[in-house]
Write a protein that holds these residues in place. Sequence first.
Motif, PDB file in Angstrom:
ATOM      1  N   ARG A  69       0.840  -1.197   0.000  1.00 56.10           N
ATOM      2  CA  ARG A  69       0.000   0.000   0.000  1.00 56.10           C
ATOM      3  C   ARG A  69       0.877   1.251   0.000  1.00 56.10           C
ATOM      4  NH1 ARG A  69      -5.278  -0.851   2.697  1.00 56.10           N
ATOM      5  NH2 ARG A  69      -4.885   0.980   3.967  1.00 56.10           N
ATOM      6  N   GLY A  73      -3.096   4.710   1.094  1.00 59.90           N
ATOM      7  CA  GLY A  73      -3.824   3.477   1.359  1.00 59.90           C
ATOM      8  C   GLY A  73      -4.176   2.671   0.137  1.00 59.90           C
ATOM      9  N   ASN A 116      -6.403  -2.131   7.256  1.00 61.19           N
ATOM     10  CA  ASN A 116      -5.877  -0.807   6.937  1.00 61.19           C
ATOM     11  C   ASN A 116      -4.632  -0.438   7.738  1.00 61.19           C
ATOM     12  OD1 ASN A 116      -7.864  -0.113   4.960  1.00 61.19           O
ATOM     13  ND2 ASN A 116      -9.323   0.237   6.631  1.00 61.19           N
ATOM     14  N   PRO A 118      -1.139   1.015   8.146  1.00 59.02           N
ATOM     15  CA  PRO A 118      -0.568   2.085   7.323  1.00 59.02           C
ATOM     16  C   PRO A 118       0.780   1.701   6.717  1.00 59.02           C
ATOM     17  CG  PRO A 118      -0.220   2.559   9.640  1.00 59.02           C
ATOM     18  CD  PRO A 118      -1.070   1.324   9.591  1.00 59.02           C
TER      19      PRO A 118
END
Length: 513
Positions: A69, A73, A116, A118
């Motif tokens: 990612r 995102g 998600n 980071p």
Amino acid sequence: MVIPLPDPYPAPEGGYTCIPTCNETDGKFLSMPGEDMASFGGEKVVVWLSVPADYPTFELGIFDGDSGRDNEGNINPWFGNWDNTTTESTYTLYADPLKNGQGQTAIGQWRGNQDNMPNNAWYTINLNNVDAAQSPSGHYFYRLEATRPVEGTGINAFKLRSNGYLSSGMADLINANFAIVGMLGTSSGTLPDTRIIYPQYQNSRNPGPSTYTGDWKFHFYLPNAVQTLELWDGDFDRGTSGIGEDLDTDDLVTGNIVPEWASPAAVPQDVGGGGTGIGAPADDSRSLLYRRDPAVIYSIIDPAGQPIHVNDNPSGTEEWEKFLISTDPSILADAYIDAIQPGYYTWHIEGLDMHNTVWIRTTYELVPICGDKPCDPPPVWPEGNCPRTIGYWKNNVSKVLAGRTNGVQESEETLTWALNNVALASPLFRSGLNATLMDPEPIANAVPLTLEEAEEILQRAVGKKAPIRAIRSRCWRGPCSRTWQAGSTSAPARSARRRWSNSTWPVGCSRAR
């Protein structure tokens, strides 16, 4: 009678322990490769997390736990950091109160992309300590397993951090190895990793000084003097591309084998590179961005800070090699020394090229680093005296069941606590044993015996005396016979007792009252 908790255990110096490091820019990561890599794709990485009893909550951090990612995102590995794969890793935390790999109560599970995590930053998880993780000492123990599908390309690289004590190793308990990599996932001069690893980057021929040195240090503890010290290294890609220079050789100590615990991707140990001795990729890369001198080696350093021996020919591509140091000249070993004393030892790797995932395996605990030195995690078992005689336990169980108070040193609470420890540590002594006790079967769930069931065993009320006597001996006498040297009449030093935290004793030592 209330069983006291242990004294407060100090927090790690600096507030955190990390694996492999807390530094966000040094390029050192744990590695999860896929099957397309010339490595052991799909292998899991297991880490222990020890949390002091006086922590009501604790923190677990995963740095760059995502796969491919970018900072917005989006799945975009060319403009993200530290990964060249989009195959995500899964991080599962288990309660493991005896720190022996047997705990199966899942506390939480997180997925690098679905949750998600980071890019190039910490994903912080705050958790409450749970009863299922509490050990006989009162401290809490967890096991983190990082996994990814074997299918897929590239490497997912990440770091771990906690305000508890992170450690690894003890492969005999969990049958897991430990993979590390100096990661350069995106190597173009215009892309993110290069600018972090080479802050003064000009071009590929003049990248400037690097934050990644190729040096790694891990520490492990020996509680007692031993005759042999055994470590395993895997897929070091030993063998430079130079003809006749620093090539991989056949290791006679290991033999031409694949260890029984190895990944299906492992090949028999031999001269690497199909007999050429050259790694795949070759060590000491031709690219300045990746090469780290010298050709990869490692040394073992004793507690006094003196190198014992340098292994100047570790494993070739996709093979495992055993590294053995011994005090016995009759044993085939890599090195012989006069004594292998107790204390902290250092495993020092030098010249590890970037993007070369390597594997290490040891039955010793790779201990946490507090500040800049190794430190002890909390103990699993409490400090104190070993259990009393069998007569002592028979007397107390009988009198507590009868409701008597005269001549009773234990309470229902302390006996229940002891039986819970027995159930955790011994699959033979869990609720549901067959009535004869002649051929007891292990029971999956650690449900403690009731006081009535313990009374039956202690009073020899069921089955034949011989098997009961044998089982009783394992149950009530185990810690003394396991932890003291034969013939010893005094307890070992405190520092040594701490190292028994990975032992599967049938019963814990009694707490001080």
